[in-house]
Design a protein around this motif. Structure first.
Motif, mmCIF file in Angstrom:
data_model
loop_
_atom_site.group_PDB
_atom_site.id
_atom_site.type_symbol
_atom_site.label_atom_id
_atom_site.label_comp_id
_atom_site.label_asym_id
_atom_site.label_seq_id
_atom_site.Cartn_x
_atom_site.Cartn_y
_atom_site.Cartn_z
ATOM 1 N N THR A 27 -28.024 1.641 -31.528
ATOM 2 C CA THR A 27 -28.000 2.948 -31.586
ATOM 3 C C THR A 27 -29.272 3.366 -30.563
ATOM 4 O OG1 THR A 27 -28.020 2.801 -34.038
ATOM 5 C CG2 THR A 27 -28.654 4.850 -33.159
ATOM 6 N N PHE A 28 -30.348 2.630 -30.526
ATOM 7 C CA PHE A 28 -31.586 3.129 -29.788
ATOM 8 C C PHE A 28 -30.935 3.046 -28.163
ATOM 9 C CE2 PHE A 28 -35.389 1.809 -27.095
ATOM 10 C CZ PHE A 28 -36.276 2.927 -27.385
ATOM 11 N N GLN A 30 -28.155 3.268 -27.094
ATOM 12 C CA GLN A 30 -27.198 4.297 -26.911
ATOM 13 C C GLN A 30 -27.882 5.558 -26.318
ATOM 14 O OE1 GLN A 30 -24.201 3.663 -27.050
ATOM 15 N NE2 GLN A 30 -23.110 5.584 -27.101
ATOM 16 N N VAL A 31 -28.986 5.981 -27.061
ATOM 17 C CA VAL A 31 -29.838 7.159 -26.919
ATOM 18 C C VAL A 31 -30.297 7.113 -25.447
ATOM 19 C CG1 VAL A 31 -31.785 8.496 -27.538
ATOM 20 C CG2 VAL A 31 -30.364 7.553 -29.368
ATOM 21 N N ARG A 34 -27.799 7.537 -22.692
ATOM 22 C CA ARG A 34 -27.151 8.577 -22.522
ATOM 23 C C ARG A 34 -28.099 9.531 -21.713
ATOM 24 N NH1 ARG A 34 -26.628 10.516 -27.654
ATOM 25 N NH2 ARG A 34 -28.278 12.066 -27.769
ATOM 26 N N LEU A 45 -20.910 3.482 -31.595
ATOM 27 C CA LEU A 45 -21.113 4.338 -32.723
ATOM 28 C C LEU A 45 -20.243 3.608 -33.997
ATOM 29 C CD1 LEU A 45 -22.167 6.163 -34.730
ATOM 30 C CD2 LEU A 45 -20.307 7.951 -33.974
ATOM 31 N N THR A 48 -21.898 0.443 -34.685
ATOM 32 C CA THR A 48 -22.801 0.553 -35.675
ATOM 33 C C THR A 48 -22.435 0.716 -36.957
ATOM 34 O OG1 THR A 48 -24.110 1.600 -33.870
ATOM 35 C CG2 THR A 48 -25.227 1.498 -35.850
ATOM 36 N N PHE B 235 -32.196 14.284 -29.842
ATOM 37 C CA PHE B 235 -31.198 13.452 -30.634
ATOM 38 C C PHE B 235 -30.778 13.686 -31.943
ATOM 39 C CE2 PHE B 235 -35.464 11.997 -31.786
ATOM 40 C CZ PHE B 235 -35.805 11.568 -30.492
ATOM 41 N N THR B 236 -29.699 13.353 -32.316
ATOM 42 C CA THR B 236 -29.581 13.737 -33.884
ATOM 43 C C THR B 236 -30.368 13.036 -34.939
ATOM 44 O OG1 THR B 236 -28.181 11.534 -34.042
ATOM 45 C CG2 THR B 236 -26.765 13.515 -33.200
ATOM 46 N N THR B 238 -29.739 10.989 -37.188
ATOM 47 C CA THR B 238 -29.706 9.561 -37.445
ATOM 48 C C THR B 238 -30.195 8.684 -36.046
ATOM 49 O OG1 THR B 238 -27.729 10.060 -38.409
ATOM 50 C CG2 THR B 238 -27.727 7.698 -37.478
ATOM 51 N N GLU B 239 -29.817 9.185 -34.798
ATOM 52 C CA GLU B 239 -30.536 8.836 -33.542
ATOM 53 C C GLU B 239 -32.172 8.862 -33.906
ATOM 54 O OE1 GLU B 239 -27.171 9.723 -30.433
ATOM 55 O OE2 GLU B 239 -28.762 10.947 -30.751
ATOM 56 N N ALA B 242 -33.338 6.118 -35.863
ATOM 57 C CA ALA B 242 -33.404 4.598 -35.109
ATOM 58 C C ALA B 242 -34.732 4.695 -34.251
ATOM 59 C CB ALA B 242 -31.931 4.463 -34.266
#
Lengths: 180, 508
Positions: A27-28, A30-31, A34, A45, A48, B235-236, B238-239, B242
């Motif tokens: 998840t990290f 992915q952020v 982006r 997603l 995960t 970020f959302t 949820t993000e 994380a």
């Protein structure tokens, strides 16, 4: 020498730690992707959420063995020990009924998915494989329940070890104090 | 009939000591088998689908991030900062304890853990400086509950998932009520302390305040990372969770060093924190400007990093060597930290909490599903509306029901079962879902200090050695303050709705 049970424990904990680390990192990353590259993995997603499901469903049985599941045990303390033991066996039976019904349901579902052969949305793997943990986790839960039932029957254990957040918090504090 | 069967089975199972999750699940499954046409296959699948719920995915990450920061070392730092801030007022030590509870709860997210971590240090401290032990225990027992209102709050995530409201809005809505509750408790302490004439602490010097802040700020920044990230649209939720978990890993192992390969190695948290801040800021800035998607945030990060450096320069008189050492450690020890046994331990313990909570949540969702297919929310709404309840009467019923339920069940299970029932009524009566959420959360908070299963009472009794009745007596006056606060929050919606409406615009 470490016993077989200790090796299994260690193995289960490693699986839990690894899955947890993987889903957090995924998840990290992915952020980060982006924003840095304006990109990302389409499957991230979904992967995960599957990791999350594996973590939880795999861990239920592990949790039963280690008494992490919350319950209310203040009422039973007033009962006579013999009655208490019988009630504990009833709770084991209830747990087995739950695990069996859910196992049958998940087996039906898996069988249907296997026949249809449908793939997950973003991951090119058939859905029944990704959800295999559902019947596996429930079967493991049933196994641990039977073991607990035998221990209660023999009088080696009083009840399904129920957790209580107050005790957990106090114990963790004690452990940390002992380390120092 | 169906519903009676459902609830009687549930309570019977709970009563004989079946784990909560299995009680919820078995009563729901047997009801489905006996009274409905749903297949077992779709029921079992619901267990799996809980973990595919995007909002709920935030829960494991929040649990992990708090696990890295729930150490005694973090508690000590936050207490020191709290004492330096309000310690010099009359009753200041008790006020500082409330403040420290708010800080720690914001970082750790667990109420019993807050009482243990903060209470085990400050209660002894208060007794030493001449406070009555009952006074100290009563304050801590209640102050430990404030965490559920201050974001990040797992219970709020659960409510958001149950009702499809935005987590960001709900978090923001909790801020003012959280502060209000803290101030009300501190106000009550001040009045009581004047009456009892308890001693004051000497006023902390500015140097001490600054040093304490420099130490504590890295844990508190967690809240800023989460709220800033969500509110800034980076970020959302949820993000954000994380990212918070990764942040906590770095703060726990590289800044505070209470665990991991650098445990007990020299250096001040301030230095290590500045290094972490600068690295993160330059990374954010480079990526932000190069991607061109979030320049304002990148600029802000750059500003924060530069600010950190300037402050560091002023504090140390420009000695950059410690910064370089810290940077080198950050790079070299990263692999060792990632595979360190204590990191694994944190992952396993957070994993246990996640499994326990999600197993309950999955089964509570199954239970709520049965209620919905039986059209219970619909029937109850019709009943309440036909009976001509006014909003304030309805909210009173909500409060009473929830406080009662909170005495027997796990908070997240209550929210998942009750929220779908209350929400349609609230909408019918013109009550904002966000406001309803905050009311429900405050009720769960009060459930933590009311017998028979008030967790905080047990924990306080555990750390002080006082018996349960004594703790209850000590906690009672402060619980009164919380009840007053509940009334305030229930009947003044603006406290909850002001911030979210300011930030996102009114919802209705």
């Amino acid at each position: 020498m470490r016993t077989f049970a200790a090796v299994i424990d260690r193995l289960e904990e490693s699986v839990i730690a690894l899955i947890f680390a993987a889903m957090t990192l995924l998840t990290f990353v992915q952020v980060v992707l982006r924003y840095v590259f304006n990109s990302g993995f389409v499957w991230a997603l979904e992967a995960t959420t599957y990791l999350f499901a594996w973590l939880v469903l795999f861990g239920i049985a592990y949790g039963l063995k280690h008494g992490i599941h919350l319950g209310v045990d203040s009422f039973q303390r007033v009962f006579h020990p013999r009655l208490r033991r019988r009630l504990a066996l009833v709770t084991v039976a209830a747990g087995l009924a739950y695990a069996t019904l859910m196992f049958i349901g998940s087996w039906d579902y898996e069988a249907r998915m296997y026949k249809i052969g449908i793939e997950a949305e973003d991951i090119p793997v058939e859905r029944w494989i990704l959800r295999l943990i559902l019947p596996i986790g429930l079967a493991l839960l049933a196994l641990r329940l039977v073991q607990a039932g035998i221990r209660i029957w023999r009088g080696e254990q009083e009840s399904l070890l129920l957790a209580d957040e107050a005790r957990i918090a106090l114990r963790q504090h004690q452990e940390e104090a002992n380390q120092r | 009939m169906t519903i009676a069967f459902l609830f009687i089975t549930l309570f019977a199972l709970l009563f004989i000591g079946t784990p909560i999750a299995i009680s919820l699940g078995l009563s729901a499954v047997s009801t489905i088998l006996l009274f409905s046409n749903d297949s077992l296959a779709s029921t079992a699948l619901k267990l799996f689908e809980t973990m595919e719920h995007y909002t709920l995915l935030a829960i494991p990450f929040f649990i992990l991030s708090s696990a890295f920061l729930s150490t005694g070392g973090v508690a000590k730092r936050l207490i020191r900062f709290a004492i330096a801030t309000v310690g010099h007022y009359r009753g200041g030590l008790a006020m500082a304890s409330v403040l420290a509870c708010m800080f720690f709860a914001a970082v750790s997210g667990s109420s019993p853990a807050t009482v243990v971590a903060i209470g085990s240090i400050v209660i002894a401290g208060m007794v030493q400086s001449g406070y009555d032990k009952r006074f100290a225990a009563g304050v801590i027992c209640n102050a430990g509950t404030l965490g559920v209102l201050i974001p990040p709050s797992i219970i709020m995530v659960v409510y958001a998932a149950a009702t499809d409201v935005s987590v960001g809005r709900l978090f923001l809505a909790g801020v003012l009520p959280g502060l209000t509750a803290g101030l009300m408790l501190m106000g009550a302490i001040y009045l009581r302390a004047r009456y009892l004439d308890v001693p004051r602490q000497p006023r902390a010097s500015w140097g001490e305040w600054f040093a304490a802040a420099e130490d504590a700020v890295w844990g508190l920044l967690l809240v800023v990372v989460i709220m800033g990230g969500i509110y800034g649209g980076i970020f959302t939720p949820t993000e954000a969770a994380a990212v918070a978990a990764i942040y906590s890993f770095f703060v726990g192992l590289f800044v505070y060093r209470d665990m991991g390969p650098l445990r007990r190695s020299a250096g001040s948290a301030g230095t290590h924190g500045v290094v972490l801040l600068v690295v993160a800021a330059s990374f954010t800035a480079v990526s932000g400007f190069s991607a061109g998607t979030f320049e304002p945030v990148a600029a802000l990060a750059l500003l924060a990093g530069a600010g950190g450096l300037v402050v560091f320069y002023l504090r140390t008189g420009g000695q950059a060597t410690s910064l370089l050492t810290s940077l080198r450690e950050l790079v070299f020890y990263l692999p060792a930290a990632a595979v360190h046994p204590q990191t694994r331990e944190v992952l396993v313990s957070a994993g246990r909490t996640t499994i326990m909570l999600m197993f309950i949540i999955a089964n509570a969702m199954l239970f709520a599903h049965v209620l919905t297919t039986e059209r219970i929310p619909h029937i109850v709404t019709d009943f309440i509306v036909d009976a001509g309840f006014s909003p304030w009467q309805f909210l009173l019923v909500v409060n009473i029901l929830l406080i009662l339920a909170g005495d027997f069940m796990e908070p997240s299970a209550i929210l998942l079962i009750m929220a779908p029932i209350f929400l349609p009524i609230a909408l019918e009566l013109g009550i904002d879902p966000i406001h309803l959420g905050i009311i429900m959360v405050v009720n769960m908070e009060i459930g933590l200090v009311t017998p028979p299963v008030g967790l905080n009472l047990f924990v306080t009794s555990g750390i002080t050695g006082m018996d349960l009745i004594e703790v209850l007596k000590a906690a009672l006056p402060w619980m009164g303050v919380l009840l007053l606060f509940l009334i305030l929050v229930t009947y003044v919606p603006a406290i909850s709705l002001f911030l979210p409406n300011l930030a996102y615009g009114p919802q209705f």
